[in-house]
Design a protein around this motif. Sequence first.
Motif, PDB file in Angstrom:
ATOM      1  N   LEU A 106      -2.868  -3.599  -8.086  1.00 23.00           N
ATOM      2  CA  LEU A 106      -3.877  -2.545  -7.748  1.00 23.00           C
ATOM      3  C   LEU A 106      -3.697  -1.859  -6.434  1.00 23.00           C
ATOM      4  O   LEU A 106      -3.417  -2.498  -5.387  1.00 23.00           O
ATOM      5  CB  LEU A 106      -5.467  -3.141  -7.617  1.00 23.00           C
ATOM      6  N   TRP A 107      -3.570  -0.655  -6.346  1.00 22.02           N
ATOM      7  CA  TRP A 107      -3.008   0.173  -5.364  1.00 22.02           C
ATOM      8  C   TRP A 107      -3.906   1.494  -5.175  1.00 22.02           C
ATOM      9  O   TRP A 107      -4.815   1.791  -6.114  1.00 22.02           O
ATOM     10  CB  TRP A 107      -1.645   0.325  -5.617  1.00 22.02           C
ATOM     11  N   ALA A 108      -3.808   1.956  -4.016  1.00 16.21           N
ATOM     12  CA  ALA A 108      -4.492   3.336  -3.637  1.00 16.21           C
ATOM     13  C   ALA A 108      -3.693   4.123  -2.493  1.00 16.21           C
ATOM     14  O   ALA A 108      -3.264   3.226  -1.766  1.00 16.21           O
ATOM     15  CB  ALA A 108      -6.023   3.147  -3.107  1.00 16.21           C
ATOM     16  N   THR A 109      -3.952   5.426  -2.426  1.00 18.45           N
ATOM     17  CA  THR A 109      -3.175   6.043  -1.478  1.00 18.45           C
ATOM     18  C   THR A 109      -3.541   6.001  -0.259  1.00 18.45           C
ATOM     19  O   THR A 109      -2.776   6.013   0.897  1.00 18.45           O
ATOM     20  CB  THR A 109      -3.073   7.661  -1.862  1.00 18.45           C
ATOM     21  N   TRP A 110      -4.821   5.339  -0.111  1.00 17.69           N
ATOM     22  CA  TRP A 110      -5.294   5.195   1.361  1.00 17.69           C
ATOM     23  C   TRP A 110      -5.101   4.103   1.872  1.00 17.69           C
ATOM     24  O   TRP A 110      -5.492   3.922   3.095  1.00 17.69           O
ATOM     25  CB  TRP A 110      -6.963   5.291   1.275  1.00 17.69           C
ATOM     26  N   CYS A 111      -4.447   3.119   1.111  1.00 19.22           N
ATOM     27  CA  CYS A 111      -4.109   1.769   1.403  1.00 19.22           C
ATOM     28  C   CYS A 111      -2.447   1.923   2.086  1.00 19.22           C
ATOM     29  O   CYS A 111      -1.531   2.020   1.194  1.00 19.22           O
ATOM     30  CB  CYS A 111      -4.225   0.923   0.255  1.00 19.22           C
ATOM     31  N   VAL A 112      -2.439   1.876   3.202  1.00 20.83           N
ATOM     32  CA  VAL A 112      -0.970   2.006   3.775  1.00 20.83           C
ATOM     33  C   VAL A 112      -0.016   0.785   3.274  1.00 20.83           C
ATOM     34  O   VAL A 112       1.268   1.107   2.734  1.00 20.83           O
ATOM     35  CB  VAL A 112      -0.931   2.056   5.535  1.00 20.83           C
ATOM     36  N   PRO A 113      -0.505  -0.459   3.158  1.00 20.14           N
ATOM     37  CA  PRO A 113       0.439  -1.347   2.831  1.00 20.14           C
ATOM     38  C   PRO A 113       0.722  -1.359   1.140  1.00 20.14           C
ATOM     39  O   PRO A 113       2.002  -1.619   0.582  1.00 20.14           O
ATOM     40  CB  PRO A 113      -0.262  -2.707   2.838  1.00 20.14           C
TER      41      PRO A 113
END
Length: 221
Positions: free
Chosen positions: A102-109
């Motif tokens: 699970l990922w998102a663009t607002w999540c730097v890592p």
Amino acid sequence: MLDKKPSATRRIPLVIATVAVGGLAAFAALYGLGLSRAPSGDPTCKPAVATAQKIAPLAHGELAALTMATAPLKLPDLTFEDADGKPKKLSDFRGKTLLVNLWATWCVPCRKEMPALDELQGKLSGPNFEVVAINIDTRDAEKPRTFLKEANLTRLSYFSDQKAKVFQDLKAIGRALGMPTSVLVDPQGCEIATIAGPAEWASEDALKLLRAATGKAAASF
């Protein structure tokens, strides 16, 4: 003749003790303090636990934070969409070992981790393995697509869930505490291992562990 019946004052501690013991028994019954056993889980997931035990010695170096499954756990049948907006489910991938991320663009890592996931997909994807990276951006649907395109991450299939329900579903079973989250899933949809946070998925440590998980290479411990 002396009255041998306990006085009202003496009876009070006895009543309190009885209530206390009864309350403790009820608490133990509810929370399993030796009086009841927790459910053993889905029996179809026992092979996933065996796989976890087999590959556990390989969870070091770049994958030292990987937590192995110790009890059978069938994941919810997560629902999301593919690049064309068509509905997909985790069960659509039965028969393959999956790395669900699970990922998102607002999540730097998350953004830093995506190139390694893309490289991993290029190295190991096939009939037995696939990276299923699900974007959970809830506002701008084009932003994650633009990010992948600009970073030239073309080997990953694009999956998304703009309602972020996949995160909530995994959080409900204690498998999503933050972002990114990755779950290694066996061909029956059962948890093998989980990691909270990023990992170097294209490293030799990761490749060796994932090949062992799919049974494509003998693990040398």
